[in-house]
Design a protein around this motif. Structure first.
Motif, short mmCIF file in Angstrom:
data_model
loop_
_atom_site.label_atom_id
_atom_site.label_comp_id
_atom_site.label_asym_id
_atom_site.label_seq_id
_atom_site.Cartn_x
_atom_site.Cartn_y
_atom_site.Cartn_z
N VAL A 77 0.88 -1.17 0.00
CA VAL A 77 0.00 0.00 0.00
C VAL A 77 0.92 1.22 0.00
O VAL A 77 1.67 1.43 0.95
N ASP B 257 1.90 5.46 -1.40
CA ASP B 257 1.46 6.78 -1.82
C ASP B 257 2.68 7.66 -2.13
O ASP B 257 3.24 8.28 -1.24
N VAL C 43 -1.11 -1.39 -4.30
CA VAL C 43 -2.31 -0.58 -4.14
C VAL C 43 -1.90 0.88 -3.99
O VAL C 43 -1.04 1.21 -3.17
N GLN C 44 -2.53 1.75 -4.79
CA GLN C 44 -2.26 3.18 -4.75
C GLN C 44 -3.24 3.86 -3.79
O GLN C 44 -4.46 3.73 -3.93
N VAL C 45 -2.71 4.58 -2.81
CA VAL C 45 -3.56 5.36 -1.90
C VAL C 45 -4.14 6.56 -2.64
O VAL C 45 -3.43 7.24 -3.39
N MET D 295 -9.67 6.21 -0.30
CA MET D 295 -8.73 5.09 -0.27
C MET D 295 -7.49 5.51 0.51
O MET D 295 -6.45 5.81 -0.03
N THR D 296 -7.64 5.54 1.85
CA THR D 296 -6.53 5.90 2.72
C THR D 296 -5.68 4.67 3.00
O THR D 296 -6.04 3.55 2.63
N ALA E 21 -7.26 0.92 2.79
CA ALA E 21 -6.65 -0.08 1.93
C ALA E 21 -6.19 -1.29 2.73
O ALA E 21 -6.37 -2.45 2.32
N SER F 271 -8.89 -3.72 3.69
CA SER F 271 -9.34 -4.54 2.57
C SER F 271 -8.33 -5.61 2.19
O SER F 271 -8.70 -6.75 1.91
N ILE F 272 -7.06 -5.25 2.18
CA ILE F 272 -6.07 -6.22 1.70
C ILE F 272 -5.86 -7.37 2.67
O ILE F 272 -5.45 -8.45 2.26
N THR G 181 -3.61 3.45 11.00
CA THR G 181 -2.71 2.65 10.17
C THR G 181 -1.81 1.78 11.04
O THR G 181 -1.60 0.60 10.78
#
Length: 557
Positions: free
Chosen positions: A342, A344, A356-358, A364-365, A369, A372-373, A391
């Motif tokens: 994840v 950014d 995964v792009q934030v 989609m923080t 993310a 979900s992952i 986080t």
């Protein structure tokens, strides 16, 4: 004949088609009005097919022998004859809605961009030889071309015709932007800064962490250059000059595929633009190339193969944290493991890894993310940065439920990361339970191997680094004297300094008992932790870097 002859000669030399001796001989014997490529052709030291195939391989395109392949003349009107001559191209086939166009020089980006604009669609390019394309242009377009255009087929190359025919003077700007990108790549720059000053536009490259002023241009060129770069991203608004914007450019130079992360910001003198060069060739880097000594590398190899827990890499912006994380993922990326990142932003695309792009703007923080992952059942998770309690909590829970988690923090040294996580809001007992190791790092410039020379340490350096007589006795102190390879700086490339804080049972107990950073640091050193300064001293004594570099990036212990 070709847009960038010097770069083409370099490609041909690297491919084994030319040598420095051949180039020197031809340079001395060619006609004054001949280019090097023309001289090589006229002296039979090189043939057009070799050049075309080399360009095709470099550009990822197909080479087509047009003299052996039948081409239907009915295809010719798909491109106006005058444009075909101007851009040095030839339409050779149409498959469905795809127009296949042969080109002499796929690196002539201004010509190809102009053709795309004229056709209002994306052709499929292939590479042909200049003689074959010119011969077919004469066959197909002879009746419709003016005497000047017919003469142009026989002499003027594609680059020159585009520069002569481009509207609004855009071609010189396109050429300048390409030249800036190419020069930055050839000089191993990590960033390109195009900055408006009061009376001029300044271009600087960041090479091995240091900025170098390389060009100045009239300030009047800035708007056109910024617009050209925005067009290349395909996503940035050309008319928007009041707000910062971000974009991305993909390019290919030599054998390297590059991504350029583009950022613009308005200033009082115009838009300032920075392009971060993300060289895909650096993805192949492993742990040894980061600058680890064998003992630290062995330690870290064991850490990244743990089944669970959190491994943190700390340091300021620009200290190489992301590169280290990618090196870790490259090392442990196996078919039997599922790895999800994840980030950014997502800086590099890694083969075999889910990234995964934030996107905060759509919710989609990092935390969203991560939630979900975890349902994707990964073995290994990489989080670009732990920024907040949400986080951090998800990362800790993941590590405690059988996942190996990599992430970064902004702290000055390794033990400080414990206090930093506590300040975010993580309970000390969770930090002690989840964190397996914290590694702080810095980057120092490496001494250029081509001009490296022995040197004695000064009294000030001995005092500042606390060098002992015993250390100096077996030392290989060196410095770069400056040469063409390193642009007279004495440095080429960078290596890491590392401070590895392994959380064993004793340190875990200290963290649980709310020990402060100084106490953790003191005990870790007693247990064998080497500080950033101490690792720097090792690399000074080995002739890898200089005392001034270590003093620049580390604090006294």
């Amino acid at each position: 004949m070709y847009q960038n002859e010097s770069f083409l000669l370099q490609l041909l030399t690297e491919a084994g088609h030319l040598t420095d001796e051949i180039l020197e001989e031809v340079d001395q014997s060619k006609q004054p009005d001949e280019s090097m490529i023309e001289g090589l052709f006229s002296q039979n030291r090189l043939d057009e097919e070799t050049v075309a195939k080399t360009l095709a391989v470099n550009s990822g395109l197909e080479f087509v022998d047009l003299l052996k392949r039948p081409v239907d003349k009915e295809i010719a009107p798909r491109i106006d004859g005058s444009l075909a001559v101007r851009y040095g191209v030839l339409p050779i086939a149409e498959v469905g809605e795809n127009l296949i166009v042969a080109v002499v020089d796929p690196m002539d980006f201004d010509a190809l961009d102009s053709l795309r604009h004229t056709l209002d669609r994306e052709p499929e390019f292939v590479v042909g030889t200049p003689t074959a394309i010119k011969q077919m242009q004469l066959d197909f377009y002879n009746a419709v071309l003016s005497p000047e255009e017919l003469k142009k087929i026989g002499g003027t190359g594609m680059a020159e015709s585009v520069l002569e025919g481009a509207e609004g003077g855009d071609a010189p700007v396109i050429k300048l932007v390409y030249q800036i990108l190419q020069e930055a790549y050839q000089n191993r720059a990590s960033d390109i800064h195009i900055e408006p000053m009061e009376h001029e536009m300044r271009v600087r490259y960041r090479i091995d962490g240091a900025l170098h002023k390389v060009q100045t241009h009239p300030l009047s060129l800035l708007p056109s250059i910024v617009s050209r770069i925005k067009i290349m991203t395909g996503t940035m608004a050309i008319a928007e000059k009041r707000l910062p914007q971000d974009g991305r450019i993909q390019a290919k130079f030599g054998q390297g595929d590059l991504d350029l992360r583009v950022s613009t910001i308005p200033t009082t003198s115009g838009e300032s633009i920075v392009m971060r060069i993300l060289d895909k060739s650096s993805l192949a880097i492993g742990l040894p190339q980061l600058g680890f000594y064998s003992d630290d590398e062995e330690n870290f190899q064991e850490l990244i193969r743990l089944p669970d827990g959190i491994l943190l890499v700390t340091g300021p912006t620009g200290s190489g944290k992301t590169t280290t994380l990618y090196a870790c993922l490259n090392t442990i990326n196996k078919p039997d493991r599922k790895i999800i990142t994840v980030e950014d932003p997502v800086e590099y695309l890694l083969s075999g890894i889910n990234q995964v792009q934030v996107k905060d703007s759509i919710g989609m923080t990092f935390a969203a993310a991560l939630r979900s992952i975890l349902r994707q059942a990964p073995n290994i998770i990489m989080i670009g940065e732990i920024r907040d309690i949400e986080t951090a909590s998800i990362a800790i829970n993941a590590s405690l439920t059988g996942h190996l988690v990599f992430s970064t923090l902004h702290t000055n040294d390794a033990p400080s990361a414990v206090a930093r996580m506590a300040n975010i809001g993580v309970k000390k007992f969770l930090i002690a339970s989840a964190v397996r190791s914290i590694m702080a790092q810095r980057l120092v410039r490496s001494i250029c191997p081509d001009c490296s020379a022995p040197v004695d340490a000064t009294g000030k350096e001995i005092q500042s680094l606390r060098l002992t007589a015993e250390q100096l006795e077996g030392a290989d102190l060196r410095q770069g004297t400056g040469c063409h390879t390193c642009r007279q700086t004495g440095y080429k490339g960078r290596k890491g300094l590392f401070e590895i804080f392994n959380v064993d049972e004793e340190l875990r107990t200290l963290i649980n008992n709310d020990a402060g950073t100084s106490e953790l640091r003191k005990r870790a050193r007693q247990l064998g932790m080497r500080t950033l300064r101490e690792d720097g001293v090792r690399k000074v004594l080995s002739g890898i870097t200089t005392p001034s570099e270590v003093l620049r990036v580390t604090m006294a212990d």
